[in-house]
Design a protein around this motif. Structure first.
Motif, short mmCIF file in Angstrom:
data_model
loop_
_atom_site.label_atom_id
_atom_site.label_comp_id
_atom_site.label_asym_id
_atom_site.label_seq_id
_atom_site.Cartn_x
_atom_site.Cartn_y
_atom_site.Cartn_z
N LEU A 1 0.84 -1.25 -0.16
CA LEU A 1 -0.27 -0.57 0.04
C LEU A 1 1.10 1.39 0.15
O LEU A 1 0.05 2.38 -0.01
N ARG A 2 2.37 0.96 -0.25
CA ARG A 2 2.82 1.70 -0.05
C ARG A 2 2.93 3.21 1.10
O ARG A 2 3.10 4.57 1.29
N TRP B 1 -10.85 -15.01 25.33
CA TRP B 1 -11.77 -15.40 25.06
C TRP B 1 -11.22 -13.51 23.70
O TRP B 1 -11.47 -12.44 24.46
N PHE C 1 -13.55 -11.84 20.31
CA PHE C 1 -15.34 -11.54 20.32
C PHE C 1 -14.64 -10.97 18.58
O PHE C 1 -13.50 -9.63 18.36
N ARG D 1 -16.29 -11.86 14.26
CA ARG D 1 -17.17 -12.26 14.19
C ARG D 1 -17.08 -13.44 12.60
O ARG D 1 -17.62 -14.38 12.69
N GLN D 2 -15.68 -12.95 12.75
CA GLN D 2 -15.48 -13.87 11.03
C GLN D 2 -13.49 -14.22 11.87
O GLN D 2 -12.99 -14.16 12.50
N VAL D 3 -13.55 -16.04 11.15
CA VAL D 3 -12.45 -16.69 11.06
C VAL D 3 -11.53 -15.43 10.19
O VAL D 3 -11.54 -15.36 9.03
N GLU E 1 -10.65 -12.63 11.41
CA GLU E 1 -10.65 -11.16 11.48
C GLU E 1 -10.15 -10.72 12.83
O GLU E 1 -10.06 -11.95 13.69
N LYS F 1 -12.61 -8.39 18.09
CA LYS F 1 -13.26 -6.31 18.34
C LYS F 1 -13.15 -6.39 19.47
O LYS F 1 -12.87 -4.69 19.95
N ASP G 1 -19.09 -2.19 25.83
CA ASP G 1 -19.56 -3.40 26.20
C ASP G 1 -19.94 -4.69 25.64
O ASP G 1 -19.59 -5.43 26.00
N MET G 2 -18.93 -4.76 24.18
CA MET G 2 -18.04 -6.02 24.02
C MET G 2 -17.70 -6.43 24.79
O MET G 2 -17.16 -7.29 25.07
N ALA H 1 -18.28 -7.91 27.42
CA ALA H 1 -19.15 -9.78 27.89
C ALA H 1 -17.67 -10.25 27.53
O ALA H 1 -17.84 -11.29 28.05
N GLU I 1 -16.36 -11.50 31.36
CA GLU I 1 -17.73 -11.94 31.34
C GLU I 1 -16.89 -13.70 30.81
O GLU I 1 -16.75 -13.90 31.60
N ARG I 2 -16.64 -13.63 29.81
CA ARG I 2 -16.63 -14.51 28.97
C ARG I 2 -15.09 -15.60 29.71
O ARG I 2 -15.39 -16.74 29.65
N ARG J 1 -7.70 -2.12 -3.91
CA ARG J 1 -7.40 -0.76 -4.21
C ARG J 1 -8.88 0.01 -3.86
O ARG J 1 -9.22 0.46 -4.32
N LYS K 1 -25.48 -9.68 24.38
CA LYS K 1 -23.95 -9.18 24.62
C LYS K 1 -22.57 -9.01 23.70
O LYS K 1 -22.35 -7.26 24.42
N ASN L 1 -23.60 -10.44 18.45
CA ASN L 1 -23.24 -10.76 17.46
C ASN L 1 -24.80 -12.36 16.36
O ASN L 1 -24.64 -12.26 17.83
N VAL M 1 -17.12 -15.62 5.12
CA VAL M 1 -16.22 -16.44 3.97
C VAL M 1 -16.91 -17.39 4.49
O VAL M 1 -17.91 -17.96 5.03
N ASP N 1 -19.16 -18.47 7.96
CA ASP N 1 -20.37 -17.97 8.21
C ASP N 1 -21.41 -18.00 7.68
O ASP N 1 -22.53 -18.12 7.88
N LEU O 1 -26.32 -3.89 19.18
CA LEU O 1 -26.28 -3.86 20.49
C LEU O 1 -27.09 -2.26 20.58
O LEU O 1 -27.26 -2.29 21.53
#
Ligand SMILES: Cc1cc2nc3c(=O)[nH]c(=O)nc-3n(C[C@H](O)[C@H](O)[C@H](O)COP(=O)(O)OP(=O)(O)OC[C@H]3O[C@@H](n4cnc5c(N)ncnc54)[C@H](O)[C@@H]3O)c2cc1C
Lengths: 268, 787
Positions: free
Chosen positions: A39-40, A180, A182, A184-186, A188, A191, A249-250, A253, A256-257, B281, B647, B650, B711, B714, B775
């Motif tokens: 990306l330089r 733990w 968080f 969403r995707q393998v 990634e 978050k 919030d996340m 969570a 907690e987990r 890009r 929580k 998701n 992916v 999912d 959320l």
């Protein structure tokens, strides 16, 4: 999206690393550096490949800790090719970094040097109370992981100083662990993430949060959190008010987990 | 006319799940894409693109050397800007420059073109160029585009609107008796289509013949030829477009590119082959987007759930330019005409605005406006059902067009050709096992809430002249032709003007020909993607290929079959009508001759042919039109079970069921592939994909680390049940199905999430349903409780 021209050489001796010239850079797994060069956003006159230097490829067991050479890959840890300091926790964490293709090349040292706030080793090694061994023109020094990362993508590494190894304290089999993250995707980046370590035998307790906009945060009063005297929400709220992070919030969570996981281990 | 289809006994023809013939080439690395083509003396092209969304260009400085490697708008003399007007009244015209000259209107707009031996070197050259731009305030929010104070994207326009339209039928009268009136606002994010192969072009000028040959990753070679010839001032005869293997299209490759025109112009003037390969890009931050809609919609229903009327105001963010050939009217015009979905409706009003903003142009993406429209109407139905205290299936049953009413002309004059919509619903409910999910929900506890959601829609495909000419866009689909030629060794060549880039047409068209002539599909070569060899066609879009190209191949094969029979009858000394063609043979009673022998006789042994021979030979081009051009209507019901983690925000997809009616399936396996592939993209729309822009028009997701595609992990197993109601309009009863999968998921998943969140009394109304959005919706519930 092609990198500007650069030279490439493979380091054959560890002493070369403390004598890089202006515009020269280390490359290990190239999984973080490569995209940024394309990306330089980052440029180098020369990349000096340290991924095959024997001194950085070793993983040794000592009486109280395991020493991971900086160029040990995520995949090697995942596959159990390195000594295990702590009940397979590192193996498990390694297995959940990115995809296998990235793990085949990405290194533990590169991960820490890159210091992405959302990276796995950054939070996991903080949770495990690791030390980072650095070698520079002025010699060698060891830094606690909490002091190593100073901000997003910034560390205490000085000019021509490199990570030689990471020392992870050994834990007894009675110790418990929760990690733990968080995502969403393998593959990634996380978050939000949290670790909990309960080592009753040594009286060592640690709760840490990751994937913040800066370095991981080791929470005060870990035992109170673990024993339930300080609720996760309040603990996170108090700790993050210092950092002025609006939405947590996340992270609540996540804590907690991670706590649930660690305590699950206690009951066993 | 529906031709009778041979039964399942035919293992290679219509109805057989024949393996895709093209896959051997792709899976063994023999595909040949624009990126695989290299030519002697070829130079690579890179662009200096605008870093600013809206501004006046005040200066461009280019390096002194190398000569003839850097091109600005000033260098590109005599080239015309891209123009794609709609004939609809009030449409405002935009001119998309090949290279921006006076003004830039979106980030990523090309300003300077640089050439070098490699792409990296061309990018080095780009770095030596400086462009000065006086930044202007940008229009980045479609809802504010019509404000009086909004800056003008096109300075000579009165407002930032390409087209405003209003449809109204019996609205006021129909809504008067409503027992439930529910109003909602919905928003669908701007997306980037993401074929694995980006766009690419190689331009080659032959100065001896004065011929331009373009290799382009396109879905619509013949249309690109027209557009390109127009911009460059060439005769059509001087332009040949070759679309080689193309790695997915989805609508992204149904546009004439300014980069394409630029490469062609340079090739003509430099007399060297020029290649441009879009990188990810450029693709994400500069070329074209899709999907961004905003709806304010009100539903009126009776106590029993009968849908009385729908009122809607919808905005489409069409970006900076009207794209060639589909124009900036297609998406908004579609919204107004298809919003009523598969339902009966007494009254209807829909106002739409296609607005211009400082973002890349909007292209039609698989499903076109249907994905957004289905989201709006299906969420509205669930909201009405909740208000009336009835189930989502009850309100749908009440309002779906019934099989007895087919063919049915709906409130916007859409002609639903056939089908049993309520049955698709019942089958989906049964497959997902709605009763046990509801039982499970009743006893749930903890952080994870379960929900089940439905969406049902119909998909008009292969619609033709009468639908498109009204929009007055640069391209109107008419009839379709195909060529069929028996080769001297008894093989078959089919020539079609559509292009196959994942649809499996090299297989399905061969299957159709097999049913007509009996030549083994393995011996059929489908020639496509080259304007020099194929009949004119508007190309691959609108779920039209299997109906139109399939129909044309059927017609051409039948005509060729007739010629084969003529010669076979002579060889077998019988009447032409006694001959049947099957499995490579021409049979007449007990005697038979191979088709190969027929071919040999025609080409190599003409002395054996009779005096009254038909001299037109074993090569035909035949045309096809559907019974009427209102389109086939496939339809589907999606049902999905989700778990929402309250929580983390998701969403987990636990089960996914689709009941689908594609009419006669030429190849059921390929239908499944199309449906599943589309569904994955629909899941991307529902949960992941978003190209956000900040207030100044900066795109915020310029790599795939920020632009999240779905992916493998999912995607739950997608379970498909087929219904097969032949269309009365197409040759074999087949219906276009290519886009269907991408339409239903956002609506079904959002309805499932809302079902899960119903104990909290909150609803999602925006996609993608990111954890942050979920959320924040859950937070509303906490706030409600506090208040
Ligand atoms: C698609 C993808 C997904 C990813 N997902 C994740 C994820 O989920 N979790 C996660 O944690 N990571 C993820 N990563 C990052 C990956 O783990 C990288 O391997 C890691 O961050 C960097 O290690 P590396 O060896 O590749 O370093 P390199 O890219 O080679 O180097 C990174 C930086 O560190 C410097 N450096 C390298 N080694 C040293 C050293 N010994 N001493 C001093 N400086 C050094 C380099 O000069 C450079 O500046 C992902 C990467 C990709 C491409």
């Amino acid at each position: 999206m092609k990198a500007a021209a650069f030279d490439f050489s493979r380091a054959s001796d560890i002493n070369e690393l403390t004598a890089l010239k202006e515009g020269e850079k280390f490359v290990a797994g190239n999984q973080s550096l490569g995209p940024m060069m394309n990306l330089r956003l980052v440029r180098a006159n020369r990349l000096v490949d340290i991924a095959t230097l024997p001194a950085l490829r070793k993983a040794n067991e000592h009486s109280n800790h395991v020493e991971f050479g900086a160029a040990v890959t995520h995949a090697e840890i995942e596959d159990g090719e390195t000594p295990d300091p702590a009940n397979g926790w590192m193996k498990k964490a390694a297995a959940n970094i990115a995809h296998r293709a990235v793990r085949n090349r990405g290194t533990i040292g590169g991960s820490l040097a890159h210091a992405d706030p959302a990276a796995d080793w950054v939070i996991v090694l903080t949770g495990l109370d690791a030390k980072v061994a650095l070698i520079g023109p002025d010699g060698e020094r060891k830094v606690n992981i909490e002091d190593f990362i100073t901000g997003p993508y910034t560390t205490v590494l000085k000019e021509n100083e490199f990570i030689a190894s990471v020392e992870v304290p050994k834990r007894p089999t009675s110790a418990c662990w929760g990690y733990w993250k968080f995502m969403r995707q393998v593959g990634e980046f996380a978050k939000a993430s949290a670790t909990v370590l309960i080592d009753q035998e040594n009286g060592f307790y640690r709760c840490a949060l990751g994937a913040l906009e800066g370095p991981p945060l080791v929470l005060p009063r870990p035992l109170d959190i673990i024993e339930g005297d300080l609720g996760p929400k309040k603990a996170v709220e108090d700790a993050l008010s210092v950092r002025k992070i609006a939405s947590y919030d996340m992270h609540v969570a996540a804590l907690e987990r991670a706590l649930e996981q660690a305590k699950e281990g206690l009951r066993l | 006319m529906t031709t009778k289809v041979k039964g399942p006994a035919s293992k290679k023809g219509i109805g057989a799940s024949l393996s895709r013939q093209e896959d051997d080439r792709y899976l063994n690395g023999r595909g040949k894409f624009v990126g695989d083509i290299k030519m002697q003396g070829m130079l690579e092209l890179a662009f200096v693109r605008s870093p600013i969304a809206h501004g006046n260009i005040t200066g461009v400085t280019t390096p002194e050397t190398p000569k003839d490697r850097v091109f600005t708008a000033k260098s590109l003399c005599d080239v015309k800007s891209i123009k794609a007007d709609s004939g609809l009244p009030g449409f405002r015209s935009s001119l998309q420059p090949i290279l921006a000259d006076e003004k830039v209107r979106h980030v990523g707009e090309p300003i300077v073109a640089c050439l070098a031996e490699s792409r990296a070197r061309a990018e080095d050259l780009c770095e030596l160029v400086t462009v000065e731009i006086d930044e202007l305030p940008a229009v980045s929010d479609m809802r504010k585009a019509r404000d009086k104070a909004a800056p003008l994207v096109h300075e000579h326009w009165e407002e930032n609107v390409f087209l405003e339209s209003c449809v109204e039928t019996d609205f006021e009268a129909a809504k008067t008796d409503a027992a439930s009136v529910v109003k909602r606002t919905f928003r669908t994010a701007r997306q980037c289509m993401a074929p694995i192969e980006g766009r690419g072009v190689i331009a080659l000028w032959d100065r001896h013949l004065e011929m331009l040959t373009i290799h382009s990753a396109t879905q619509i070679p013949h249309i690109i030829r027209t557009g390109l010839a127009g911009c460059l001032g060439l005769d059509h005869g001087q332009v040949r477009i070759i679309a080689p293997d193309v790695g997915g299209g989805f609508g992204f490759k149904s546009q004439l590119l300014s980069e394409e025109v630029c490469a062609a112009w340079i090739a003509m003037h430099l007399d060297r082959p020029i290649r441009w390969l879009e990188d990810r890009r450029e693709h994400l931050s500069g070329t074209a987007n899709c999907r961004e809609h905003y709806y304010e919609i009100t539903g009126y229903a009776g106590t029993d759930g009968e849908l009385l009327a729908v009122d809607c105001e919808a905005i489409v963010d069409a970006g900076a330019y009207s794209t060639y050939p589909f124009s900036a009217c297609l998406e908004s015009a579609q919204i107004a005409s298809i919003l009523p979905g598969p339902y009966r409706l007494k009254g209807y009003r829909c106002k739409t605005w296609s607005v211009s903003t400082n973002k890349p142009p909007l292209l039609p993406y698989r499903g076109v406006a249907r994905t957004g429209v289905c989201f709006a109407i299906e969420l509205l139905l669930d909201a009405l059902a909740r208000d009336l205290g009835i189930t989502p299936e009850e309100i749908r049953r009440k309002n779906l067009v019934t099989p007895e009413a087919m063919p049915f002309v709906n409130i916007t004059n859409k002609y639903f050709d056939s089908g049993d919509y309520p049955k698709a619903l019942s089958k989906a409910l049964e497959a997902i096992d709605i009763n046990s999910i509801r039982k499970e929900k009743a006893s749930q506890s903890g952080d994870k809430l379960t929900g089940v959601g439905l969406s049902i829609f119909c998909e008009q495909g292969a619609h033709g002249t009468s639908v498109y000419h009204g929009w007055g866009i640069p391209m109107v689909p008419g009839f379709e032709q195909a060529g069929a030629r028996l080769t001297p060794d008894g093989g078959l060549e089919l020539r079609v003007g559509v292009h196959s880039h994942g649809q499996g047409l090299e297989t399905t068209l061969a299957q159709i020909a097999y049913d007509e002539i009996g030549v083994d599909p393995k011996k059929v070569k489908v020639v496509h993607g080259d304007t020099a060899y194929t009949p004119y066609s508007t190309g691959t879009w609108g779920s039209r290929c299997i109906v139109m190209a399939g129909g044309a191949v059927g017609a051409a094969s039948a005509a060729l079959g007739d010629r084969i029979k003529h010669i076979a009858a002579h060889l077998l000394q019988c009447g032409r009508e006694d001959i049947t063609l099957e499995d490579g043979m021409a049979h007449a009673g007990k005697s038979s001759v191979s088709i190969e022998e027929v071919a040999k006789t025609w080409y190599l042994k003409p002395q054996q042919l009779p005096d009254d021979v038909d001299p037109r030979g074993l090569e035909v081009t035949e045309g096809y039109k559907t019974v009427q051009d209102t389109g086939t209507f496939s339809y589907a019901c999606h049902a999905v079970k989700v778990a929402v983690d309250i929580k983390s925000g998701n969403i987990e997809l636990l089960d996914y069921v689709i009941v689908e009616d594609a009419g006669t399936m030429i190849n059921p396996m390929i239908v499944d592939g199309q449906v599943v592939g589309g569904t994955v993209q629909g899941i991307g729309t529902a949960l992941f994909e978003e190209m956000p822009f900040d207030y100044s028009g900066q795109p915020l997701a310029s790599t795939l680390a920020d632009y999240h595609l779905p992916v493998a992990g999912d995607i739950p197993p997608v379970r498909i049940t087929h219904m097969e109601t032949p269309s009365p309009l197409s040759r074999f009863g087949q219906k276009g199905i290519g886009e269907s999968g991408a339409i239903g998921p956002p609506a079904a998943i959002a309805n499932a999430v809302n079902d899960a969140l119903s104990p909290l009394g909150v609803e999602v109304s925006e996609i993608p349903m990111t954890p942050e959005r979920v959320l924040s919706v859950i937070k509303q519930s906490e706030r409600k409780q506090v208040a």
